[in-house]
Design an enzyme around this catalytic site. Structure first.
Site: not given
Length: 501
Positions: A336, A433
């Protein structure tokens, strides 16, 4: 519907864990139970089944309850971006970014939304276990509080107080809380528990009796240290400051993975499945220390402020360490915000992630990121092109990343390429994630690095640990007595304020 609230004498005294354990204990009694936290401050967030985001701790508590996550389980989530400012998430969606000094003006609006969400949660369960935030003893914040007594009193929810004996001074924690609380707030408290005792709890018998006598509150027991807590996702970065978390190398472990502790580190529970692998030594590197030169892999984690943490990373000299690591043939993975840092540059013209501006990236991937647009919140499934292994995770980010290295995607998510891999194959990153929770993907990823894998069933391990936690609480606390404190709240809910139009 009945409800009980656990508040603490301070932050990180074990509230989240005890709520999870109490939820699992209630579930094992055959009750329909749900968690609730009016306000949370954490950069560890989870994407909910209804398409929003809540604190990671409430996602774990929902799992303990055996139910799907909902934005109503944590209606107000504050995600710090600077020392004085935070993004405000309300019922799963970004409301604003605001300075701490201005937060008080939102109290009535936010309390109305909290009560709405509490009613929505209560409508689905026999019992709601509520978690406070920080401490009710912070009486200087009482006028704008919606997290502790500012919620408990209007909602009519009784409170049990948790003290932490491991940090010392637990008698003063509990008795001092009683002393500073407004009498009507103190009357909301029905008792206390003492958490994290190391050794023989009988040695605290006199202190326990003294605490009951001086506070006037009933004790519900002394809970010994639960070692299994390290196997569960932590609520926020406070847990990373523990020496137990800093020292992860064990005899016989071969593959060393290093992760710098960014100042706004987010969703670092991505790494929990790696930490539990016996063939891996995961080291969370604190500020002021160099990245280890013998690491096989450096992971750049998520962050709530990508450009801010990129500057922080450079201030620590970690950019130099990463460059040297790559020259030695080491691998780097960005998750991310860490993925965004690996590119050539990050532009934030609208200031959605901090101050408006542009920053040069680390230049390890041929991609560039522009912040803006709507935040993407989604659970995702897909596969890894390199191994063919299935992945399951979630995306929670703002910004769009483009560049030539995206022609070699790190993952394929629902038929679309996701992330990027460098031409040399040693640098990779992506937005997803939670991917290391997929056992097959994790095993294949580690095998490519030369690490032995254990066959760990990560999801099963979390559930087994929740069961063990509830059994630990049953053995040492008066769980029946705690659950009996839960009071009907239907009348309070019928009087709760409505959200403004």
């Amino acid at each position: 519907m009945r409800a009980l609230m656990l508040q603490g004498t301070g932050s990180d005294v074990g509230k989240s864990l005890l709520v999870a354990g109490l939820c699992r204990a209630a579930l094992r009694r055959g009750l329909s139970v749900a968690p609730f936290k009016p306000q949370n401050m954490s950069n560890n967030a989870a994407v909910t089944a209804d398409g929003g985001e809540i604190g990671r701790a409430q996602a774990l508590q929902a799992r303990a309850c055996g139910r799907a996550t909902s934005v109503h389980m944590n209606p107000v989530l504050l995600k710090p971006q600077t020392d004085t400012g935070a993004q405000v998430i309300v019922q799963g969606r970004r409301l604003d970014t605001i300075e701490a000094a201005d937060y008080g003006r939102l109290r009535e609006t936010l309390l109305a939304r909290v009560m709405e969400s509490f009613a929505a949660t209560a409508a689905t369960a026999d019992l709601v276990i509520v978690e406070g935030a920080g401490s009710p003893a912070e009486v200087n914040l009482r006028a704008r509080d919606i997290a502790n007594m500012g919620f408990a009193r209007p909602a009519g929810v009784p409170v049990a107080l948790i003290g932490d004996i491991d940090r010392g001074g637990v008698i003063a924690q509990i008795v001092g809380t009683r002393a500073v609380l407004d009498p009507e707030d103190a009357a909301q408290v029905r008792g206390f528990t003492v958490n994290r005792f190391r050794g023989d709890p009988r040695l605290f018998d006199d202190g326990y009796a003294f605490t009951q006598a001086r506070s006037g509150w009933r004790g519900f027991g002394v809970l010994p240290w639960f070692a299994g807590a390290a196997r569960l996702p932590a609520e926020d970065a406070v847990a990373l400051e523990s020496p137990a978390v800093q020292t992860r190398e064990r005899a016989g472990r071969r593959l060393r993975i290093a992760c710098p502790m960014l100042s706004r580190i987010a969703n670092f529970d991505d790494l929990d499945p790696l930490r539990l692998e016996p063939g891996v030594a995961l080291e969370m590197v604190p500020p002021g220390r160099p990245l280890p030169g013998d690491a096989a892999l450096v992971i750049l984690p998520g962050t709530k402020s990508t450009r801010g943490d990129l500057a922080f990373l450079r201030d620590q000299g970690w950019d130099v360490d990463i460059a040297a690591h790559v020259r030695r043939g080491g691998r780097v993975l960005g998750l991310c915000g860490g993925y965004q840092m690996l590119g050539r540059g990050i532009a934030d013209p609208g200031g959605v992630d901090g101050e408006p501006g542009e920053s040069a990236g680390l230049g390890l991937l041929d991609v560039e990121t522009v912040m803006g647009g709507d935040k993407r919140l989604a659970t995702v499934t897909g596969r890894c092109p390199a191994s063919g292994a299935a992945v399951l995770g979630y995306e929670i980010h703002m910004g769009r990343t483009e560049g030539s290295d995206r022609a070699r995607p790190f993952l394929e998510i629902e038929g679309r390429p996701e992330g990027a891999v460098s031409a040399c194959g040693r640098i990779a990153g992506g937005y997803a994630h939670g991917i290391f929770g997929a056992d097959g993907f994790r095993a294949a990823f580690l095998r490519r690095l030369g690490a032995a894998t254990s066959g760990l069933d990560y999801a099963g391990d979390v559930d087994a640990t929740l069961d063990a936690l509830s059994e630990h609480m049953e053995a040492h606390l008066d769980v029946d007595g705690l659950l009996a404190l839960a009071a009907p709240v239907a009348a309070a809910l019928s009087r709760s304020p409505r959200s403004p139009a």
